[in-house]
Design a protein around this motif. Structure first.
Motif, PDB file in Angstrom:
ATOM      1  N   ASP A   1      -0.356  -4.157   5.866  1.00 24.98           N
ATOM      2  CA  ASP A   1      -0.944  -3.703   7.129  1.00 24.98           C
ATOM      3  C   ASP A   1      -2.390  -4.165   7.327  1.00 24.98           C
ATOM      4  OD1 ASP A   1       1.412  -2.533   7.795  1.00 24.98           O
ATOM      5  OD2 ASP A   1       0.734  -0.455   7.605  1.00 24.98           O
TER       6      ASP A   1
ATOM      7  N   HIS B   1       1.371   3.786   2.090  1.00 30.94           N
ATOM      8  CA  HIS B   1       1.899   4.483   3.275  1.00 30.94           C
ATOM      9  C   HIS B   1       3.426   4.547   3.230  1.00 30.94           C
ATOM     10  CE1 HIS B   1      -2.047   3.644   5.642  1.00 30.94           C
ATOM     11  NE2 HIS B   1      -2.145   4.648   4.790  1.00 30.94           N
TER      12      HIS B   1
ATOM     13  N   HIS C   1       0.853  -1.196   0.000  1.00 36.40           N
ATOM     14  CA  HIS C   1       0.000   0.000   0.000  1.00 36.40           C
ATOM     15  C   HIS C   1       0.881   1.237   0.000  1.00 36.40           C
ATOM     16  CE1 HIS C   1       0.736  -0.749   4.265  1.00 36.40           C
ATOM     17  NE2 HIS C   1       0.235   0.418   4.618  1.00 36.40           N
TER      18      HIS C   1
HETATM   19 ZN   LIG Z   1      -0.106   1.331   6.589  1.00 40.40          ZN
END
Ligand SMILES: [Zn+2]
Length: 269
Positions: free
Chosen positions: A174, A67, A65
């Motif tokens: 995550d 982040h 992802h």
């Molecule tokens: Zn994350």
């Protein structure tokens, strides 16, 4: 110093002290796949040399992802490998385009406030990579004598999480976290989190019958840990619905939830 731990033949994990981040490496006869990239130029360069300790196979990169702690090492990592392909969900690419600079500013300030000047400087000067190969639902990566299946299990931790399946080892990013003594942390729940959809995403992970699930943070876990995390998320989603409907106070929800108060408050926000 972190070490590569071989979770299955040719499938490795590496857990860092910084943010307790865990990255992965799958080695095939023709290519290798690096799962997540750490969070800065310096960290991406470190990861590149760590990969080269294990294999000289040409690398592919996949981002679970957008982040920063998973994605911002990508430019340095890819450059170290002579510009290798970077895979992600299509919406991960747009999230990086739209939010990476704000993410960088926020975390640079947090590091400065914590007195982490070297980390802040490294992050401030980190070039952000744009993924070069994207997909929406699923993709198979051919590493030679093995393939890795990438799939998007629906929204969860973000709207664009990607899971990588290497035999019975599943890299969940995550969508799964293994905080010391528990599962989720305050950082697990952000403005891009889809709490009500997250449990179903974990059902998709479990449908692959994994022996080992590699979280985005912390040590690998088993399927029963993921099933408990799914149940906790379901409970949080129900409590949040009750709070929003006005039938439960936040204080009562915090009391009733199966997770620490600060984690519950982040999930309810
Ligand atoms: Zn994350």
């Amino acid at each position: 110093m972190p070490e590569w731990i071989e979770q299955a033949a040719g499938v490795y994990t590496r857990r860092y002290a910084e943010l307790d981040l865990t990255v992965g490496l799958v080695v095939g006869s023709e290519r290798c796949l690096v799962v997540d990239t750490r969070g800065s130029r310096g960290q991406g360069e470190e990861l590149a040399s760590a990969v080269r300790e294990v294999t000289s196979a040409p690398p592919l990169i996949v981002l679970t992802h957008a982040h920063f702690d998973h994605a911002f090492g990508a430019a340095a990592l890819s450059a170290s490998f002579g510009d290798c392909p970077i895979w992600s969900h299509t919406a991960c690419r747009s999230a990086l385009t739209e939010h990476a600079e704000a993410d960088r500013r926020e975390w640079t300030e947090r590091y400065l406030a914590d007195g982490e000047h070297a980390l802040a400087g490294d992050l401030a000067e980190t070039p952000i990579a744009t993924p070069t190969r994207t997909f929406d639902r699923a993709e198979r990566l051919d590493l030679g004598d093995r393939t890795v299946e990438l799939f998007h299990p629906g929204p969860g931790h973000t709207g664009h999480d990607v899971v990588a399946v290497a035999g019975d080892v599943v890299f969940a990013g995550d969508l799964v976290e293994h905080a010391p003594g528990g599962s989720f942390t305050e950082e697990s729940f952000g403005p891009d989190t889809h709490l009500t959809a997250w449990p179903a995403a974990l059902d998709h992970v479990l449908a692959h019958r994994p022996r080992v699930v590699v979280p985005g943070h912390g040590d690998p876990v088993d399927a029963s840990f993921v099933a408990r995390a799914r149940d906790d998320l379901r409970a949080l989603a129900d409590l949040r619905a009750a709070v929003r409907a006005g039938t439960l106070t936040v204080a009562d929800a915090v009391e009733a939830a199966p997770l620490p108060p600060e984690v519950v408050r982040a999930a309810l926000a």
